[in-house]
Enzyme design. Structure first.
Site, PDB file in Angstrom:
ATOM      1  N   ASN A 153       0.814  -1.226   0.000  1.00 29.06           N
ATOM      2  CA  ASN A 153       0.000   0.000   0.000  1.00 29.06           C
ATOM      3  C   ASN A 153       0.839   1.264   0.000  1.00 29.06           C
ATOM      4  OD1 ASN A 153       0.706  -0.730   2.662  1.00 29.06           O
ATOM      5  ND2 ASN A 153      -0.989   0.434   3.526  1.00 29.06           N
ATOM      6  N   GLU A 251       3.863  -3.927  12.756  1.00 28.17           N
ATOM      7  CA  GLU A 251       2.856  -2.880  12.546  1.00 28.17           C
ATOM      8  C   GLU A 251       1.751  -3.526  11.738  1.00 28.17           C
ATOM      9  OE1 GLU A 251       0.531  -0.737  10.693  1.00 28.17           O
ATOM     10  OE2 GLU A 251       2.217   0.122   9.573  1.00 28.17           O
ATOM     11  N   CYS A 285      -3.385   1.662   6.623  1.00 28.23           N
ATOM     12  CA  CYS A 285      -3.589   0.983   7.910  1.00 28.23           C
ATOM     13  C   CYS A 285      -4.211   1.891   8.950  1.00 28.23           C
ATOM     14  CB  CYS A 285      -2.278   0.399   8.415  1.00 28.23           C
ATOM     15  SG  CYS A 285      -0.942   1.592   8.546  1.00 28.23           S
ATOM     16  N   GLU A 459       7.877   2.212  14.725  1.00 25.43           N
ATOM     17  CA  GLU A 459       8.750   2.746  13.686  1.00 25.43           C
ATOM     18  C   GLU A 459       8.604   4.262  13.723  1.00 25.43           C
ATOM     19  OE1 GLU A 459       7.298   0.579  10.240  1.00 25.43           O
ATOM     20  OE2 GLU A 459       9.073  -0.687  10.340  1.00 25.43           O
TER      21      GLU A 459
END
Length: 477
Positions: A153, A251, A285, A459
């Site tokens: 994505n 994640e 996300c 992150e």
């Protein structure tokens, strides 16, 4: 200057590899369904070559002066900006998002390299208080060889989020970018190579994701795994990593709630939420999806949301008039269609969209569902597509209950002008990131990560850098 390759290869020990009897798989333009390139698939021997090269390079790279590592990352950022138009075009052609969004993603990747270049110089330890003649220090050292597994994505930005801190910390990396969008990821890697990154510090492989991840994680060479993707795959990789007690950053998915209060600036809020909901066709996300709206403005919110949604122009991302592109692959329209059909069958009102476009490619109209019952699957399962669902709430406690109802906790958003309420909600909502009157939660200098099933570790920020280091205490009498 790189060109648009028709055959995309692997990077093994500093050498780009294509052919050699290796299998290939097609890369498809989601706006047309046409094959635009062939991608070389790594063999088991290729993965082993990558492991060996990364292992050998680690001793040299960890000992490389931090300023030298920083200079390479800064130069890579310069090259990314210089090649902005090419990389963004590759990204749009293979992933589908509008060119303006692709350009923003590439620019954000360059910022990531610049920020972590500076962080390489701030890898501080500390000195502990000891009697005269004794010393005790705490230092941070690179964790070792990293397996970096990134999704389709945001194939440029999410790869940069892994490469920049790992390389800055002194790690070597074996990257497996997405097979659906390999050209833009390869272009990013070329910028690092052309910036002077030594051979072996970065490897890049493609293939069957499960085959490659299993082989990488099973190797004693790999000491850290970083993965961005779905919850089931993250759980699978976590199990694989447990045998070797490997550090892992996950994640994973979310199902972001958005709490809309009556005191917000409604028109300004609607302009933000509609643009963000359908950014990258909802394949984000942290995409705002579950809209809980205070009863007093619920009908007005729905009317404004539906009007803006209907007005969105959907088309090929290379067309400057397109505000939303196709979904990334042939599977996504089918999955979205099932969720919408299930919701309407259970009583949800369809206020906009709700169908595929009658044209080539993987297009689905931006969709708004109102009064969606909790029994609808879309209220529980992340749609990862252009679908917004809305329901009213009466009290703050009710809004918090709905926001925290699911086993996910990546991002959440609140729109209110009441500062005290904003503080209460910031504390009460179970999410790794909370945006108050903003969707800007993914930036280089702040941690990005989730709680509950949305993963763990971060992150971005100093936390993202620290995840690629191990702590050592040195005591000297």
């Amino acid at each position: 200057m790189p060109t648009e390759d028709k055959v995309l290869g692997l990077l093994l020990d500093g050498v780009w590899q294509t052919g050699g009897g290796r299998d290939t798989r097609p890369v498809v333009n989601p706006a047309t369904g046409e094959t635009i390139a062939d991608l070389v698939v790594a063999t088991a021997a290729d993965v082993d070559t990558a492991l060996g090269a990364a292992d050998r390079a680690f001793a040299r790279w960890r000992s490389t002066d931090a300023a030298a590592r920083a200079a390479i990352l800064h130069e890579a950022a310069v090259l990314i900006r210089t090649r902005l138009d090419l990389i963004a075009t590759l990204l749009t052609r293979e992933q589908g998002k509008p060119l303006a969004e692709a350009r923003s993603e590439v620019i954000a990747a360059a910022l990531m390299f610049d920020w972590y270049a500076e962080e390489a110089l701030r890898n501080y330890g500390r000195v502990l208080v000891r009697p005269s003649g004794e010393r005790a220090i705490v230092i941070r050292q690179p964790v070792g060889v990293v397996a970096a597994l990134s999704p389709w994505n945001f194939p440029v930005y999410l790869l940069a989020k892994k490469l920049a801190p790992a390389i800055a910390a002194g790690c070597t990396v074996i990257a497996k970018p997405p097979e659906e969008a390999p050209a833009s990821a390869s272009a990013l890697v070329r910028c690092l190579v052309d910036a002077g990154l030594p051979s072996g510090v970065l490897q890049m492989v493609f293939g069957v994701p499960d085959d490659i991840s299993r082989r990488l994680i099973a190797s004693d060479i790999v000491r850290k795994v970083s993965f961005t993707g779905s919850v089931p795959v993250g759980q699978h990789l976590m199990r694989l990593s447990a045998d070797g007690v490997k550090r892992i950053t996950l994640e994973l998915g979310g199902h972001a709630p958005v709490l809309i209060f009556a005191d917000c600036d409604l028109d300004k809020t609607l302009d933000q939420v509609v643009a963000q909901k359908f950014r990258n066709a909802g394949q984000v996300c942290v995409s705002p999806t579950r809209f809980y709206v205070e009863e007093a403005i619920y009908d007005k919110f729905l009317a404004g949301f539906a009007a803006r949604t209907t007005a969105l122009r959907v088309g090929d991302g290379l067309d400057p008039a397109s505000l939303m592109g196709p979904l990334a692959n042939v599977r996504r329209p089918v999955a979205v269609e099932k969720l919408v059909s299930d919701a309407t069958a259970k009583g949800a009102r369809l206020l906009a969209g709700g169908e595929r476009l009658d044209r080539s490619g993987f297009f689905y109209r931006p969709t708004l569902l109102a009064d969606v019952p909790l029994a609808a699957e879309v209220m529980t399962s992340e749609p990862f597509g252009p679908v917004a669902v809305a329901a009213p709430f009466a009290t703050v406690d009710e809004a918090i209950e709905q926001a925290n109802r699911l086993p996910y906790g990546l991002a959440a958003f609140v729109f209110t002008e009441n500062g005290r309420r904003a503080n209460i909600l910031s504390d009460a909502i179970e999410a790794g990131m909370v945006g108050i009157n903003t969707f800007a939660v993914s930036v280089a200098d702040a941690p990005f990560g989730g709680v509950k099933l949305s993963g763990f570790g971060s992150e971005g920020g100093t936390e993202g850098f620290d995840s690629y280091t191990v702590v050592k205490a040195v005591h000297q009498a």
